[in-house]
Write an enzyme that holds these catalytic residues in place. Structure first.
Site, PDB file in Angstrom:
ATOM      1  N   TYR A   4       0.842  -1.207   0.000  1.00  0.00           N
ATOM      2  CA  TYR A   4       0.000   0.000   0.000  1.00  0.00           C
ATOM      3  C   TYR A   4       0.877   1.258   0.000  1.00  0.00           C
ATOM      4  O   TYR A   4       0.694   2.168  -0.813  1.00  0.00           O
ATOM      5  CB  TYR A   4      -0.908  -0.004   1.239  1.00  0.00           C
ATOM      6  CG  TYR A   4      -1.660   1.291   1.460  1.00  0.00           C
ATOM      7  CD1 TYR A   4      -2.782   1.594   0.698  1.00  0.00           C
ATOM      8  CD2 TYR A   4      -1.259   2.200   2.440  1.00  0.00           C
ATOM      9  CE1 TYR A   4      -3.480   2.779   0.894  1.00  0.00           C
ATOM     10  CE2 TYR A   4      -1.954   3.386   2.639  1.00  0.00           C
ATOM     11  CZ  TYR A   4      -3.065   3.677   1.867  1.00  0.00           C
ATOM     12  OH  TYR A   4      -3.749   4.855   2.060  1.00  0.00           O
ATOM     13  N   LYS A  30       1.408   4.037  -2.971  1.00  0.00           N
ATOM     14  CA  LYS A  30       1.079   5.442  -2.719  1.00  0.00           C
ATOM     15  C   LYS A  30       2.280   6.338  -3.037  1.00  0.00           C
ATOM     16  O   LYS A  30       2.143   7.391  -3.661  1.00  0.00           O
ATOM     17  CB  LYS A  30       0.637   5.651  -1.260  1.00  0.00           C
ATOM     18  CG  LYS A  30      -0.783   5.197  -0.975  1.00  0.00           C
ATOM     19  CD  LYS A  30      -1.787   6.056  -1.708  1.00  0.00           C
ATOM     20  CE  LYS A  30      -3.224   5.777  -1.337  1.00  0.00           C
ATOM     21  NZ  LYS A  30      -4.172   6.527  -2.185  1.00  0.00           N
ATOM     22  N   ARG A  74      -0.945   9.601  17.473  1.00  0.00           N
ATOM     23  CA  ARG A  74      -1.355   9.872  16.099  1.00  0.00           C
ATOM     24  C   ARG A  74      -1.661  11.359  15.958  1.00  0.00           C
ATOM     25  O   ARG A  74      -1.953  12.043  16.925  1.00  0.00           O
ATOM     26  CB  ARG A  74      -2.616   9.071  15.743  1.00  0.00           C
ATOM     27  CG  ARG A  74      -2.435   7.548  15.745  1.00  0.00           C
ATOM     28  CD  ARG A  74      -1.587   7.070  14.581  1.00  0.00           C
ATOM     29  NE  ARG A  74      -1.374   5.638  14.562  1.00  0.00           N
ATOM     30  CZ  ARG A  74      -0.307   5.025  15.088  1.00  0.00           C
ATOM     31  NH1 ARG A  74       0.621   5.731  15.725  1.00  0.00           N
ATOM     32  NH2 ARG A  74      -0.170   3.730  14.986  1.00  0.00           N
TER      33      ARG A  74
END
Length: 320
Positions: free
Chosen positions: A147, A151, A215
């Site tokens: 992934y 990207k 995060r």
């Protein structure tokens, strides 16, 4: 008024973007195969958009659409947004996450389509587990999964099509986006949509690790503003982090959400998973040069999200 194409426009970020663009009087066409997006995300604007249920990997279909429509802006959000799925199925996810992007760029170049901007949505996943923090756009990258590799490659192709051929492009790296219209049933869901779902149903949330992992959570309303900003205002073809620029531990997020929802989350702690990232914080200096200013605090964003989901479940309850 602009003529806009959003691929993946029935998905979480795409549908929020579509609502905002429609509200501002733009003409919006959406292509989505509904593998991850949901039609109910577009129900409020269904009469004001052109919706086509189709796969962006059908190159002939995409070519015809691009030729016929003279789009000003293309927001390329279609993707299999699951790291786990890309590890499981690297080739099919590669077709969507990279090949479809390159094919679209090449068609725009070969046919000299006069677009104002092609906006590609990349991901903070390209940074991998780099220790340096906050993450800056010009840092080395460390894509650790198919992934992230796709990207990053698509991001580079997007910028190269400007440097080499003059196609007006820009790429963005999303950090942890949350808010209304996120699909908690999807295995690709962000952690906050799963927590929302568990709080609503009074079910147990599984937390991998001790909750100290941080995060950079950014509300989808800020992301929608940032996308339009980079499309319309970037002076050069480059890549921008889209994030809040703040760092919050998962434990703190859960506490804040419990306050907002007036509920207690039941948590099952399991060992940290292989490949999970400990710390994710964005440097947003670059996008701030365009005038980007996050408007949503975590608490306000979570409140808006919780209220939306509560209304949604009430209306679903009435229909059942």
């Amino acid at each position: 008024m602009s003529n806009v194409l959003i691929t993946g426009g029935a998905g979480f970020i795409g549908s929020n973007l579509a609502h905002d663009l429609v509200e501002k009087g733009n003409k919006v066409t959406i292509v989505d195969d509904l593998s991850m997006g949901r039609l109910e995300n577009l129900v409020d604007i269904q009469d004001k958009i052109i919706f086509i249920e189709h796969d962006v990997c059908d190159h002939e279909f995409m070519h015809e659409l691009l030729l016929k429509n003279n789009f000003d802006y293309i927001y390329y959000l279609a993707a299999v947004a699951s790291v786990a799925d890309s590890v499981e199925r690297p080739v099919p996810t590669h077709k969507i996450n990279q090949e479809s992007v390159l094919d679209t760029l090449e068609f725009i170049r070969a046919n000299e389509l006069k677009i104002k901007r092609f906006v590609f949505s990349s991901s903070a996943a390209v940074y991998g587990n780099l220790k340096a923090s906050p993450k800056k756009e010009d840092m080395p990258v460390q894509p650790l999964t198919p992934y992230a590799v796709d990207k990053y490659a698509s991001e580079r192709f997007t910028l190269d099509y400007n440097y080499l051929y003059g196609v007006p492009t820009v790429a963005v790296r999303f950090f942890n986006v949350y808010g209304p219209m996120q699909n908690p049933e999807s295995p690709y869901s962000g952690v906050l949509s799963i927590i929302t779902d568990k709080l609503q149903k009074n079910e147990t949330f599984t937390l991998y690790g001790d909750g100290s992992q941080t995060r950079d959570f950014v509300y989808v309303g800020d992301v929608v503003a940032a996308l339009q900003l980079v499309a319309e205002k970037t002076p050069i073809s480059t890549v921008y982090n889209i994030a809040d620029g703040g760092e919050t531990s998962l434990n703190d997020v859960i506490h804040t959400y419990e306050e907002v929802a007036h509920r207690k989350l039941d948590i099952n702690y399991l060992p940290k998973r292989n490949g999970d990232i400990d710390k994710s914080l964005a440097d947003v200096t670059k996008i701030k040069t365009l005038g980007f200013k996050p408007k949503w605090t975590l608490k306000d964003g979570l409140k808006e999200y919780w209220d939306y989901e509560e209304k949604r479940s009430e209306s679903h309850g009435q229909h059942e």
